[in-house]
Design a protein around this motif. Sequence first.
Motif, PDB file in Angstrom:
ATOM      1  N   THR A  98       0.821  -1.201   0.000  1.00  0.00           N
ATOM      2  CA  THR A  98       0.000   0.000   0.000  1.00  0.00           C
ATOM      3  C   THR A  98       0.861   1.260   0.000  1.00  0.00           C
ATOM      4  N   GLY A  99       0.214   2.426   0.199  1.00  0.00           N
ATOM      5  CA  GLY A  99       0.903   3.705   0.242  1.00  0.00           C
ATOM      6  C   GLY A  99       0.373   4.532   1.394  1.00  0.00           C
ATOM      7  N   PRO A 100       0.610   5.845   1.381  1.00  0.00           N
ATOM      8  CA  PRO A 100       0.179   6.704   2.487  1.00  0.00           C
ATOM      9  C   PRO A 100      -1.307   6.552   2.805  1.00  0.00           C
ATOM     10  N   SER A 101      -1.615   6.393   4.069  1.00  0.00           N
ATOM     11  CA  SER A 101      -2.998   6.120   4.483  1.00  0.00           C
ATOM     12  C   SER A 101      -3.918   7.327   4.336  1.00  0.00           C
ATOM     13  N   ASP A 102      -3.342   8.524   4.112  1.00  0.00           N
ATOM     14  CA  ASP A 102      -4.180   9.708   3.961  1.00  0.00           C
ATOM     15  C   ASP A 102      -4.353  10.113   2.499  1.00  0.00           C
ATOM     16  N   LEU A 103      -3.848   9.322   1.575  1.00  0.00           N
ATOM     17  CA  LEU A 103      -3.957   9.633   0.157  1.00  0.00           C
ATOM     18  C   LEU A 103      -5.258   9.029  -0.372  1.00  0.00           C
ATOM     19  N   THR A 104      -6.146   9.876  -0.886  1.00  0.00           N
ATOM     20  CA  THR A 104      -7.480   9.408  -1.266  1.00  0.00           C
ATOM     21  C   THR A 104      -7.430   8.336  -2.349  1.00  0.00           C
ATOM     22  N   THR A 105      -6.459   8.416  -3.240  1.00  0.00           N
ATOM     23  CA  THR A 105      -6.331   7.388  -4.280  1.00  0.00           C
ATOM     24  C   THR A 105      -6.110   6.020  -3.647  1.00  0.00           C
ATOM     25  N   ILE A 106      -5.245   5.962  -2.648  1.00  0.00           N
ATOM     26  CA  ILE A 106      -4.963   4.708  -1.955  1.00  0.00           C
ATOM     27  C   ILE A 106      -6.192   4.243  -1.175  1.00  0.00           C
ATOM     28  N   ILE A 107      -6.837   5.157  -0.497  1.00  0.00           N
ATOM     29  CA  ILE A 107      -8.028   4.822   0.297  1.00  0.00           C
ATOM     30  C   ILE A 107      -9.103   4.193  -0.589  1.00  0.00           C
ATOM     31  N   VAL A 126      -5.280 -10.993   5.239  1.00  0.00           N
ATOM     32  CA  VAL A 126      -4.524 -10.245   4.228  1.00  0.00           C
ATOM     33  C   VAL A 126      -3.352  -9.527   4.905  1.00  0.00           C
ATOM     34  N   VAL A 127      -2.164  -9.677   4.340  1.00  0.00           N
ATOM     35  CA  VAL A 127      -0.949  -9.073   4.900  1.00  0.00           C
ATOM     36  C   VAL A 127      -0.697  -7.747   4.176  1.00  0.00           C
ATOM     37  N   ILE A 128      -0.528  -6.665   4.936  1.00  0.00           N
ATOM     38  CA  ILE A 128      -0.373  -5.334   4.348  1.00  0.00           C
ATOM     39  C   ILE A 128       0.942  -4.711   4.791  1.00  0.00           C
ATOM     40  N   GLU A 129       1.675  -4.152   3.825  1.00  0.00           N
ATOM     41  CA  GLU A 129       2.907  -3.420   4.130  1.00  0.00           C
ATOM     42  C   GLU A 129       2.949  -2.152   3.285  1.00  0.00           C
ATOM     43  N   ASP A 130       3.511  -1.083   3.853  1.00  0.00           N
ATOM     44  CA  ASP A 130       3.631   0.188   3.150  1.00  0.00           C
ATOM     45  C   ASP A 130       4.842   0.156   2.224  1.00  0.00           C
ATOM     46  N   GLY A 131       4.604   0.427   0.947  1.00  0.00           N
ATOM     47  CA  GLY A 131       5.684   0.458  -0.031  1.00  0.00           C
ATOM     48  C   GLY A 131       6.197   1.847  -0.330  1.00  0.00           C
ATOM     49  N   MET A 158      -0.405  -0.999  -4.944  1.00  0.00           N
ATOM     50  CA  MET A 158      -1.216   0.177  -5.220  1.00  0.00           C
ATOM     51  C   MET A 158      -0.682   1.048  -6.354  1.00  0.00           C
ATOM     52  N   THR A 159       0.557   0.818  -6.764  1.00  0.00           N
ATOM     53  CA  THR A 159       1.099   1.502  -7.939  1.00  0.00           C
ATOM     54  C   THR A 159       1.984   0.529  -8.701  1.00  0.00           C
ATOM     55  N   ASP A 160       2.163   0.790  -9.985  1.00  0.00           N
ATOM     56  CA  ASP A 160       3.033  -0.062 -10.795  1.00  0.00           C
ATOM     57  C   ASP A 160       4.483  -0.021 -10.336  1.00  0.00           C
ATOM     58  N   ILE A 161       4.959   1.159  -9.966  1.00  0.00           N
ATOM     59  CA  ILE A 161       6.374   1.270  -9.603  1.00  0.00           C
ATOM     60  C   ILE A 161       6.673   0.402  -8.381  1.00  0.00           C
ATOM     61  N   MET A 162       5.746   0.320  -7.438  1.00  0.00           N
ATOM     62  CA  MET A 162       5.938  -0.570  -6.291  1.00  0.00           C
ATOM     63  C   MET A 162       5.829  -2.029  -6.722  1.00  0.00           C
ATOM     64  N   ALA A 163       4.957  -2.300  -7.683  1.00  0.00           N
ATOM     65  CA  ALA A 163       4.797  -3.668  -8.182  1.00  0.00           C
ATOM     66  C   ALA A 163       6.069  -4.156  -8.865  1.00  0.00           C
ATOM     67  N   LEU A 164       6.752  -3.270  -9.589  1.00  0.00           N
ATOM     68  CA  LEU A 164       7.999  -3.654 -10.234  1.00  0.00           C
ATOM     69  C   LEU A 164       9.063  -4.005  -9.197  1.00  0.00           C
ATOM     70  N   GLY A 165       9.125  -3.215  -8.134  1.00  0.00           N
ATOM     71  CA  GLY A 165      10.048  -3.520  -7.046  1.00  0.00           C
ATOM     72  C   GLY A 165       9.704  -4.839  -6.386  1.00  0.00           C
ATOM     73  N   ALA A 166       8.414  -5.066  -6.162  1.00  0.00           N
ATOM     74  CA  ALA A 166       7.968  -6.309  -5.541  1.00  0.00           C
ATOM     75  C   ALA A 166       8.314  -7.509  -6.415  1.00  0.00           C
ATOM     76  N   MET A 167       8.096  -7.357  -7.716  1.00  0.00           N
ATOM     77  CA  MET A 167       8.385  -8.454  -8.637  1.00  0.00           C
ATOM     78  C   MET A 167       9.874  -8.817  -8.619  1.00  0.00           C
ATOM     79  N   ASP A 168      10.731  -7.810  -8.630  1.00  0.00           N
ATOM     80  CA  ASP A 168      12.165  -8.072  -8.611  1.00  0.00           C
ATOM     81  C   ASP A 168      12.591  -8.732  -7.304  1.00  0.00           C
ATOM     82  N   ALA A 169      12.010  -8.290  -6.196  1.00  0.00           N
ATOM     83  CA  ALA A 169      12.340  -8.901  -4.905  1.00  0.00           C
ATOM     84  C   ALA A 169      11.948 -10.368  -4.876  1.00  0.00           C
TER      85      ALA A 169
END
Length: 207
Positions: A98-107, A126-131, A158-169
Amino acid sequence: LEAIGRQILLFTPEGGQGFDTCLQRILEYQVDAIVIAAATISSRMARLCLDRNVPVVTIGRHLPGVRVHSVRGDGREGGDQAAALMLAGGGRRFGIVTGPSDLTTIIERKAGIFARLEQAIDVDQVVIEDGLLTYEGGYNAALKIMASPDRPDSLICMTDIMALGAMDAIRHELGLKVPEDVAIIGFDDIAESSQASYRLSTIRTPT
């Protein structure tokens, strides 16, 4: 715009400068309107703009309780689509970067995701971590999520850029295959997501 006697002024907050400070500088130029592409305006500054009859438009997010216009996609619907796709692919154990909890897009995206998931699984698992909305943040968040005792088989970022990092990890640190071992989906359909080395599934944000 030049044909009708108008010009565009581009402002970017520098360093740790808050956007409100930047907005005060913008107003000194007696602008006719303000378009905010990647920042959040406070209620105080929104009122200041309204008092000066300067219309404000935000792109990609809205600000509850603040009287400004916004142009954005339906984040809740996007979240619903992402979760539905993962469930249809056989996903049963989910992680969310996920991302910032106060960002309406994420909410909004999270609301859509959970509304769909709770129809099929126990969402308390469901396991949640801030990216942190970055590649590195997504990378580290994925490693934390995948260290869970009941390792997820599906990861929603919640965003592609975080997904790319997750995929590489997941591929390089853990030696797992995507999507055979872990399915991953992101949001925004950025250019990098379609590169041959990724071919990321993603929810496109309307433009």
